[in-house]
Enzyme design. Structure first.
Site, short mmCIF file in Angstrom:
data_model
loop_
_atom_site.label_atom_id
_atom_site.label_comp_id
_atom_site.label_asym_id
_atom_site.label_seq_id
_atom_site.Cartn_x
_atom_site.Cartn_y
_atom_site.Cartn_z
N VAL A 45 0.84 -1.21 0.00
CA VAL A 45 0.00 0.00 0.00
C VAL A 45 0.87 1.25 0.00
O VAL A 45 0.60 2.21 -0.73
CB VAL A 45 -0.95 0.00 1.21
N LYS A 68 -13.89 -3.42 12.23
CA LYS A 68 -14.52 -2.45 11.33
C LYS A 68 -15.92 -2.07 11.80
O LYS A 68 -16.28 -0.88 11.79
CB LYS A 68 -14.57 -3.04 9.92
#
Length: 804
Positions: A466, A672
């Site tokens: 990333v 999450k």
């Protein structure tokens, strides 16, 4: 001007273009030469035998300069003049040594040698180039007197001297030495700093000049100091009053006294850069054209100390302020700024830093009785301070300027110690800590000059999949972002687990890997400390790691009003108290703590949830498939290829964590949904979430390789899960649900009529059921995993930090 023959000839070249206007050229010596002359005189007074050697060294420099600028056939008389002046200087110094004293009038005469010699050489070189050039010692023209510490021109006597010296026509080029004059007793009066401009202004007034020009070695009047603000521009026009306000601090091409003289005589002033005489100059005059900018320029000064006097003994007591200023005046201490609240409970003054001790002693002595009796508190000082000021004629009667100023400073964590604004509304000054001076100037320049790009300074931690994608996206988009959004992006720091590098000017993103490989050993704490020490505006720490150490640095960064963008989920999914602390710090210090990618990679899940709540809607339920990894796995598992192989494919594609069990266990999904719950205002912890996992307990033992082996062994278990879903005409989806303040995650059978059924590849989906979206939910759907999309989400968060 005489720092090099090249600059001298450049000035003469420009002079040649205006020679028909019969210009009067005032030439001063350099500050360095003046200082050296004074040091020589002091060394003679102190009986040092080195003064003669120092005179000889300086004489050689001037003789060498003469030979460089004057043709050899014409050098004799000019070299003789230079030698005579240095002989006279040596005689003066011998007299000083003999007496053991350095009278002030002698010191001033010696310092004047700098402009005497410089102006004579300039006149000689000009005469060789163009002819018809005269040279005059300004003391033979300019008559002045010292009145209450101010230098005042005797214009009648000065004009009489000029007429006797040059006649009434004044035809030709007249070069005169600058920076001094002579009083009625015949003594040399040295004007000090800014003296060249003041003497030029006196002469301009006496000859009734149509214009006065100043040839500076740099840009004198710019929107901010160009040493610190890259986008600073030359100010084309200034009123006299604006010029005086700017001149009070660093923009001192023209002394305030010279400006006041020009104002009285209504003489326009052109300030030119010696390197660019025909462009980028500033005109100071009365007839400034209307302009749309509220602010003309930003000025600042450092080495300031703030002295605060407060107590009930001040309230309603006439003459208190007078006593403060009288005490400072008695000690010859100049007050730079004054600030007093309407309550009359306190008053503070700013003085130059080198005067603070004397000022404090004087004030303590003056108010000793009040302090001893407790009606005044002990006098406080805040040293190492600076002043930044907005200056502009258009600030008058325009509300909101102060608000924009202090809002911009506050957003960047710059504390204001004191504020002052005159009734003319032409200047707003703020006292701040000196450590924030450069940052403050840049912040204000961005806030008030639309042509200037905002600067976004990025400090990236993590260069895995990333991180690499992020750096590449920043590299590709830098020019587009600058053009479309006027944001200049700088990657100032990069740190990974092995190395770290920081470059204030910005790392070359074409060669960042080579630069990082050759850099120092990584130390995340030192990296954060360097980021804080640089104190750059709009600084952002970008955490693209899964390292538990990095989130421990967030609080210190936020407390410096620097934003944090976290791809790392640890901070937002830590204990609720820690999460709330970081959120509150971001609010308190006017910065951002953003972690959009923690939930849905680049999907705008958290941003949408915040907008729903801010707009007054209420969340009733959230249903979501939040693991791109699990969705990829169950979309690709068909019972023919083993479950273990599909998971391995997902890992190879970069869709999983380094240990895929974090994804497959449901722990990542739990994090999450907890983050969404917290953003919805529910103080949820991990152990509040019900997890209906599908992995056999045996898969959780051992390392990653053991995990893959055990999945192969448990293939029948995974096949049975798939078969049950198929028999129910359903697909397997790992679903998170938040409803009535409770959260759960687990594997579900999803029917074709569900929004979640048609979810392919690594896509995620989030369904918001609210008051406004009661029957048909608000749906967010798209790729929820992958280095490219995750990097783009982090990139978007970084841009949000600057777009308030």
């Amino acid at each position: 001007m005489l720092s090099s023959p090249e600059k001298l000839f450049k000035a003469i070249g420009y002079l040649e273009q205006i020679k028909n206007d019969s210009p009067v050229v005032v030439v001063s010596g350099s500050a360095q030469t003046e200082k050296e002359l004074l040091d020589i005189a002091i060394s003679a007074r102190d009986q040092s035998q080195l003064f003669a050697e120092r005179i000889s060294t300086m004489e050689k420099e001037f003789l060498d300069l003469t030979r460089a600028i004057i043709p050899i056939t014409q050098q004799s008389a000019i070299l003789s003049f230079v030698k005579q002046r240095f002989n006279a200087l040596e005689d003066l110094c011998k007299g000083i040594q003999l007496l053991g004293e350095l009278p002030e009038k002698t010191a001033q005469e010696i310092v004047h040698f700098a402009s005497l010699l410089s102006s004579f050489l300039f006149a000689s070189a000009t005469n060789e180039k163009m002819g018809n050039t005269t040279w005059t010692d300004i003391r033979d023209l300019l008559m002045v007197e010292l009145i209450n510490g101010s230098i005042v021109s005797n214009e009648g006597e000065t004009r009489k001297n000029i007429q006797e010296k040059w006649g009434t026509a004044h035809w030709g080029i007249h070069v005169i030495s600058g920076g001094s004059g002579r009083d009625h007793k015949g003594n040399t009066i040295y004007f000090g700093k800014g003296g060249a401009e003041l003497s030029a202004a006196f002469i301009a007034g006496a000859v009734k000049a149509s214009e006065m020009e100043i040839w500076a070695s740099g840009y004198a009047y710019t929107t901010a100091d160009p040493r610190w603000v890259k986008n600073a521009k030359v100010i084309p026009e200034l009123t006299y009053e604006e010029a005086i306000e700017l001149t009070q601090f660093e923009n001192n091409a023209i002394s305030p006294s010279a400006l006041n003289t020009a104002i009285r005589k209504s003489i326009p002033i052109q300030v030119r850069h010696l390197e660019e005489m025909h462009r980028n100059h500033t005109l100071i005059h009365h007839g400034v054209s209307p302009k749309t900018e509220m602010i003309t320029g930003i000025s600042s000064t450092d080495n300031v100390a703030l002295i605060s006097i407060e107590g009930s003994g001040m309230i309603g007591v006439p003459g208190f302020a007078k006593r403060v200023f009288a005490s400072l005046n008695d000690a010859s201490i100049n007050v730079v700024l004054i600030s007093q609240g309407s309550s009359e409970h306190s008053i503070c003054v700013a003085v130059h830093g080198n005067a603070v001790k004397d000022a404090l002693q004087k004030l303590q002595a003056s108010f000793e009785t009040e302090i001893v009796n407790g009606i005044l508190q002990p006098i406080k000082t805040a040293e190492d301070a600076s002043i930044v000021a907005l200056v502009g004629e258009n600030m008058k009667s325009h509300p909101g300027i102060s608000g924009r100023m202090f809002s911009a400073l506050g957003r960047n964590g710059i504390n204001v110690l004191a504020i002052a604004q005159g009734s003319n509304e032409r200047n707003i000054s703020a006292v701040i800590g000196s450590g924030n001076r450069i940052k403050a100037i840049n912040v204000l320049h961005e806030a008030f000059f639309e042509g200037a790009k905002k600067e976004l300074n990025l400090f990236i931690v993590g260069t895995g999949n990333v991180g690499k994608k992020l750096i590449e996206q920043v590299r590709r988009q830098t020019e587009t972002i600058a053009q479309l959004h006027r944001i200049k992006m700088n990657v100032v720091g990069i740190c990974n687990s092995r190395k770290m590098t920081i470059d204030q000017e910005g790392i070359d993103l074409h060669q960042w890997q080579e630069q990082l490989a050759a850099a120092e050993t990584a130390d995340p704490l030192a990296f954060a400390e360097k980021m804080i020490a640089l104190n750059l505006r709009n600084s952002v720490l970008m955490d693209i790691t899964a390292n538990a150490l990095i989130p421990s640095l967030y609080a210190g960064i936020l407390k410096k009003s620097m934003s944090v963008v976290a791809c790392n989920k640890i901070a937002a999914s830590d204990a609720f108290l820690q999460y709330k602390t970081l959120k509150d710090l971001a609010v308190s210090y006017n910065c951002k703590f953003l972690f959009e990618t923690n939930v849905g990679a680049a999907l705008p899940v958290i941003g949408t949830l915040n907008d729903i709540i801010k707009s007054g809607d209420r969340i009733h339920k959230i249903e979501a498939v939040l693991s791109g990894t699990l969705n990829y796995v169950f979309n690709n598992y068909d019972g023919i290829k083993s479950f273990s192989s599909v998971v391995k494919d997902a890992q190879n594609e970069g869709f999983t964590e380094p240990d895929p069990r974090l994804d497959l266990s449901g722990k990542d999904v739990m994090r999450k949904i907890m983050i969404l719950a917290r953003e919805a205002g529910i103080p949820m912890e991990m152990n509040d979430i019900q997890c209906n996992g599908f992995l056999p307990e045996s898969c959780m033992n051992g390392g990653v390789e053991d995990f893959y082996k055990e999945m192969l062994y448990q293939e029948e278990h995974f096949k049975s899960l798939l078969d049950k879903a198929n028999s129910n005409n359903s697909k397997l989806k790992f679903v998170a649900c938040l409803e009535n303040g409770k959260a759960s995650v687990g594997l579900q059978h999803i029917k074709p009529e569900s929004e979640m059924y048609h979810l392919y590849g690594k896509d995620n989906i989030v369904l918001f059921y609210t008051d406004r979206y009661a029957q048909q939910p608000l749906v967010i759907k798209g790729a929820g995993a992958g280095a490219e999309v995750t990097a783009s989400g982090v990139f978007a968060d970084a841009l949000r930090t600057i777009n308030n």
